[in-house]
Motif scaffolding. Structure first.
Motif, mmCIF file in Angstrom:
data_model
loop_
_atom_site.group_PDB
_atom_site.id
_atom_site.type_symbol
_atom_site.label_atom_id
_atom_site.label_comp_id
_atom_site.label_asym_id
_atom_site.label_seq_id
_atom_site.Cartn_x
_atom_site.Cartn_y
_atom_site.Cartn_z
ATOM 1 N N ILE B 46 -3.931 56.356 -38.619
ATOM 2 C CA ILE B 46 -3.042 55.671 -37.659
ATOM 3 C C ILE B 46 -3.066 54.171 -37.968
ATOM 4 O O ILE B 46 -4.127 53.550 -38.020
ATOM 5 N N TYR B 47 -1.889 53.631 -38.152
ATOM 6 C CA TYR B 47 -1.734 52.193 -38.325
ATOM 7 C C TYR B 47 -1.187 51.614 -37.018
ATOM 8 O O TYR B 47 -0.207 52.137 -36.472
ATOM 9 N N THR B 48 -1.820 50.573 -36.553
ATOM 10 C CA THR B 48 -1.353 49.919 -35.331
ATOM 11 C C THR B 48 -0.990 48.472 -35.633
ATOM 12 O O THR B 48 -1.804 47.730 -36.195
ATOM 13 N N SER B 60 1.558 46.455 -28.789
ATOM 14 C CA SER B 60 1.259 47.090 -30.078
ATOM 15 C C SER B 60 2.134 48.302 -30.282
ATOM 16 O O SER B 60 2.691 48.872 -29.327
ATOM 17 N N SER B 62 1.973 51.922 -32.683
ATOM 18 C CA SER B 62 1.150 52.725 -33.600
ATOM 19 C C SER B 62 2.009 53.758 -34.303
ATOM 20 O O SER B 62 2.922 54.338 -33.683
ATOM 21 N N SER B 133 -7.407 46.278 -29.250
ATOM 22 C CA SER B 133 -6.249 46.816 -28.524
ATOM 23 C C SER B 133 -6.248 46.409 -27.062
ATOM 24 O O SER B 133 -5.236 46.554 -26.365
#
Lengths: 352, 197, 491
Positions: B46-48, B60, B62, B133
């Motif tokens: 997972i890229y956030t 943000s 994701s 986050s």
């Protein structure tokens, strides 16, 4: 401004230095080779030395006749001058096309891929035509400001990268193949175009001394060496992933919270290429014998633009246009061969 | 005089017509990502993207992707069409992330002209990524810790330029990278990474 | 119709008639007839223009002595000689014999004496027109220098210069321009410093001035500028300060005083002079250098700041520092107009306000300030019509432009140009336009002297008074004559 007003030799040399700085900031060969800093340093020194030798015939003519080669040729062969003029005009169109294509490649890849490159080229050439209209005195005076700006830009970029120097992963080894050596040497030799420019406009200078050229060449060596040093020891393998490594070098410059000097790179590259193409277009006018003729400048600028369009649309044309070997051969012919032929033919009557 | 003026007007109008402002990025419309984190959960990466905003909350987006490059593409396609990475400053990779993914992402960073070579790269534990986050100040704190580590231990690589060069270095088989941990507060340490040649 | 060089008649009646006709029987044309004490009761007349002569001086110094003197049996020519040499107490008496001179002298405040029987006339100095006193110049305010500024009458301005240069080297040369207005000009120069070439060229250009009326020094600017190098920058300097003019004269320049204008034209004029002021030479070198550099930076900010802001907001938001980026993006996102249009609009509104402030009567000046500050500043931002960051940028550029107020016209034009170019092409466009402007400035000459002298062509020796103000020991080593600058053209 009067066309016959002499300009200072130092002023012309400053413009030559700006020319050299454009060569190094638009360099794009590094990624293709696996060469070391030391090898490139040797290429720099050799390249600049050979470029200096290209000046010799023009210096001889100037010292004996007080004229530049182009005026000398017009004087000695008024009937056959059309061939010489045609060759030099075409040579300068080619040289201008070389720098324009290189610059637009850089612009397209680094600064604004979505931008309309034809408009960029058109506007750049239009600005150059305006500069030609104003004359070489105005261009070389503008070169003084660009030179001052380039000193500032280089100082900031180099000093901003001092903290990034990496002597752990990279050191002063010597490696590289023969072909890499030849290619890199050829690239650095491209500054010899200024020898041909000198052959065309040196008659307009006053207080010319050979040491001016020597100092300019020495400064060029220092600049190239510094640029190569930082490219190798800061970017290293990272730089090989990208073209136009000096752009990446400018992006990696850092002062406190201020990251990236690519705005300086953009300004420097644009103003340097503007100066180069303006001076080259003046030389085209000089080659055709019409020094401040705006119509000639317009016609040849249009020709350069057409050449540029062809290069953008046909790869074969582009390969020919940005081939440094072809440029160097043509430069040799323009700076050395033809002037030597004239010197040999008219050696007894040089002073007449 | 009139002819000259007319020529000038035509030239300007032509320029306006031919160019327009269609390629402008526009400061008010751009979604600027300053921090990117990557972690692996349940076999998926997972890229956030943490976006700059003036609001109190952390903004943000994701995406599931195999690499940073595809994550950027997917984020632009599906969630934030005006995504801009020109202010990308901090890249946090989960300490358990596969080294190959990190290498690929660094390869991508090094090849894109608009990404700075000075993007700070660090490994991070799960708590740190969670902290990022939740707190808007977290990225700045992480950057400060990385700078402190670099000052203490000059051989630690903290930006993409130095990490990339260390990975591809012909002279050494291992290098030192930063690793952020969070337990009540942030701390940073240097971690040795071995590189297979 | 009065022709140049038309000689006066011997008949007094005829001369007066012709002069009256040439003045179209104007109400201010006054004739004082008199009969001189002589064997033949010679008639004479004194012509004055109402308001130009001092009635007291005319009565006491001219009419009284004339009427008291016994001219016996002298001929009219002998009477003229006698009056010129022995009768009148006036300090200035000029003899002439043409109609045109009669008109010029009478309209310059001289009393014109005509004697019946001769075409020779005398102009007697008796000026008494009212004029504004010597006061502090409004456009060139200094902290430590003199508070004297030029006024409208030519003679007073000449005096202000003569008082500061007490040298026989200082020359005043009269020139008349304007076929209808016959405006008097005075060329001022130092004989040993000035370039004969430059002087000749100025004379030639003034002779070529074909204007009918010259009411201010600005009328002559176009005739004095080099035609081959057109630019938005002016190669003509204007100064209201006699001390500034005197300083320029010592550098080989020529000053032109125009009758009726409280300012002197100084040529040749260079770009670097716009950043020099009298205060620089009164203050200590370190402070003067600081102020000089501040002026240069202000000039750059005034010209480039709005354009660069527009370019960055449109094309290069990454160049903003992060904190500023957030604030700017937030403020711009709430306004309806694109950034370029917003900046252009604000700059235009500012120009309107500035022009209104110049023209408005002083009593209403406060109202303009209130309208400007509250309505345009506060309310427009609160209403979300314009962003606060745009307003900040435009206001900062405006304040910076006042530091070098003499350059205000080119700054304004360039500012608009850079905003438009920055909005269309971004930073690249700004760089290219800068190159174009630089070429334009570098090609400009002022009477053959390169406009950008000291900078380009570069002269290290002359840099002692450009970005820094060297101390007086260095400055006084030798005076830099303007004609000695490198690459100065021979006309």
């Amino acid at each position: 401004m009067r066309a016959n007003l002499k300009l200072s030799s130092v002023q012309l040399m400053i413009s030559f230095f700006v020319f050299s700085s454009a060569v190094i900031i638009l360099q794009n060969f590094y990624a293709a080779s696996d060469t070391s800093f030391l090898m490139n340093l040797i290429c720099v020194v050799l390249g600049v030395l050979i470029a200096f030798l290209f000046f010799v015939p023009s210096i001889i003519i100037r010292s004996q006749t007080k004229l530049d080669f182009m005026s000398f040729a017009h004087l000695k062969t008024p009937n056959a001058i059309i061939f010489t003029s045609a060759f030099y005009a075409m040579y300068f169109v080619y040289a201008a096309g070389y720098f324009l294509v290189t610059y637009t490649e850089m612009f397209n890849q680094k600064l604004n891929p979505e931008g309309n490159i034809y408009v960029i080229a058109f506007l750049l050439l239009s600005a150059c035509v305006y500069a030609v209209y104003k004359g070489i005195n105005a261009i070389t005076r503008c070169g003084i400001f660009i030179f001052a700006f380039s000193l500032l830009a280089f100082t900031l970029i180099f000093s901003g990268n001092i903290a990034n120097l990496d002597f752990v992963n990279y050191s002063f080894t010597f490696n590289g193949s023969n072909s890499d050596f030849i290619n890199n040497l050829s690239y650095f030799l491209t500054i010899s175009v200024i020898a041909v420019i000198f052959a065309c406009v040196s008659g307009k200078t006053k207080n010319f001394k050979i040491r001016h050229i020597v100092i300019t060449m020495a400064a060029t060596v220092v600049l190239f060496a510094l640029a190569m040093f930082f490219v190798f020891f800061v970017l290293g393998d990272y730089g090989r992933q990208q073209s136009f490594q000096f752009f990446t070098l400018s992006k990696s410059a850092k002062f406190g919270t201020m990251n990236g000097m690519d705005s300086l790179y953009l300004s420097l590259s644009t103003s340097s290429v503007f100066l180069i193409i303006s001076i080259i277009t003046v030389c085209i006018n000089k080659a055709t014998g019409k020094i401040k003729n705006i119509k000639m400048a317009l016609i040849f600028s249009l020709l350069i633009f057409i050449l540029f369009i062809c290069a953008r649309n046909f790869n074969s044309v582009k390969e020919i246009l940005i081939n440094v070997h072809i440029l160097n051969i043509l430069t040799f012919v323009a700076a050395v061969l033809i002037p030597c032929i004239y010197l040999l033919f008219f050696r007894r009557r040089v002073n007449e | 005089m009139n002819r000259k003026f007319l020529c000038l007007v035509i030239a300007v109008m032509s320029a306006l017509l031919f160019t327009g402002c269609s390629d402008s990025k526009k400061i008010d419309k751009a979604s600027i990502a300053e921090t990117v984190t990557v972690r692996q959960t349940g076999g998926q990466t997972i890229y956030t993207f943490y976006l700059l905003s003036s609001s109190e909350d952390v903004k943000s987006v994701s995406v599931f992707a195999n690499s940073l490059e595809s994550a950027c593409y997917l984020a632009k396609e599906n969630y934030i069409p005006n995504l801009s990475l020109s202010k990308f400053e901090l890249f946090l990779a989960d300490e358990d992330l596969s080294f190959d993914i990190l290498k690929t992402d660094l390869q991508f960073i090094s090849s894109e002209y608009y990404l700075s070579p000075l993007i700070m790269v660090t490994l991070a534990d799960g708590n740190s990524i969670k902290y990022i986050s939740e707190s808007k100040e977290a990225p700045k704190e992480v950057e400060e810790h990385l700078m402190l580590l670099k000052n203490k231990n000059n051989e630690t690589d903290i930006n993409s330029l130095s990490v990339f060069n260390s990975i591809y270095s012909k002279k050494q088989n291992e290098f030192s990278m930063a690793c952020i941990n969070y337990e009540d507060e942030l701390s940073v340490s240097a971690r040795k990474i071995s590189v297979k040649k | 119709m009065l022709n140049i060089g038309d000689k006066m008649y011997n008949s007094l009646t005829e001369n007066i008639k012709i002069l009256k006709e040439s003045f179209s029987n104007s109400a201010d044309f006054t004739v004082r007839d008199m009969t001189l004490i002589s064997k033949s009761a010679k008639k004479a007349a004194l012509i004055t223009i109402e308001g130009m002569c001092s009635k007291e001086v005319v009565a006491l110094s001219v009419i009284n002595p004339l009427l008291a003197f016994d001219f016996d049996d002298r001929s009219p020519d002998e009477i003229i000689d006698e009056i010129k040499n022995s009768v009148l107490a006036s300090s200035e008496i000029v003899e002439f014999n043409t109609m045109k001179e009669a008109v010029i002298f009478s309209t310059s405040g001289f009393a014109v004496l005509i004697v019946d029987g001769t075409g020779r006339m005398l102009a007697i100095g008796a000026q008494g027109f009212s004029f504004r006193g010597v006061s502090e110049p409004e456009s060139e305010v200094v902290q430590r220098g003199s508070r004297e500024g030029f006024t409208e009458p030519l003679r007073i301005n000449m005096t202000l210069i003569r008082r500061r240069i007490k040298s026989p080297d200082l020359v005043f040369e009269t020139v008349t321009v304007g076929s209808d207005s016959n405006t008097q000009l005075m060329l001022c120069y130092l004989q040993k410093s000035v370039s004969p070439r430059i002087l000749d060229e100025i004379r030639k250009r003034l002779n070529n001035c074909d204007l009918k009326t010259v009411l201010a020094s600005g009328y002559l600017s176009e005739y004095l500028e080099d035609k081959s190098s057109k630019s938005i920058f002016s190669g003509i300097g204007i100064s209201e300060r006699p001390d500034t003019v005197c300083g320029k004269l010592t550098e080989g320049r020529v000053a032109i005083l125009v009758d009726g204008t409280p300012a002197a034209i100084i040529i040749p004029h260079l770009f670097v002079e716009e950043f020099q002021s009298v205060d620089d030479y009164s203050n200590r070198p370190y402070y003067a250098s600081f102020i000089r550099i501040l002026k240069y930076l202000s000039f750059l900010a005034a010209v480039f700041l709005p354009g660069i802001y527009t370019a960055f907001a449109q094309f290069h938001p990454e160049y903003f520092p992060t904190g500023l980026l957030l604030k700017t993006a937030e403020s711009i996102s709430t306004t309806p107009l694109p950034v370029t249009l917003e900046v252009l609009l604000m700059t235009f509104v500012y120009e309107i306000m500035r022009e209104a402030g110049l023209r408005i009567p002083k009593s209403l000046g406060h109202a303009v300030s209130i309208v400007g500050a509250l309505v345009i500043g506060e309310s427009a931002v609160s209403a979300g019509i314009i962003s606060s960051s745009t307003l900040m940028v435009v206001a900062t550029a405006a304040i910076c432009s006042y530091v070098t107020s003499a350059l205000y016209p080119p700054i304004t034009v360039l500012r608009f140009a850079f905003i438009i170019i920055g909005g269309i092409f971004g930073l690249w466009g700004i760089v290219l336009l800068s190159c174009g402007v630089l070429i334009n400035m570098c090609s400009k000459t002022s009477l053959g002297v390169p406009y950008m002298s000291s900078l380009a062509p570069f002269s290290a020796k002359r840099m002692r008074d450009v970005f820094i103000r060297a101390d007086w020991k260095s400055l006084s080593k030798h005076t830099i004559r303007v004609q000695k600058f490198p690459e100065t053209e021979e006309m």
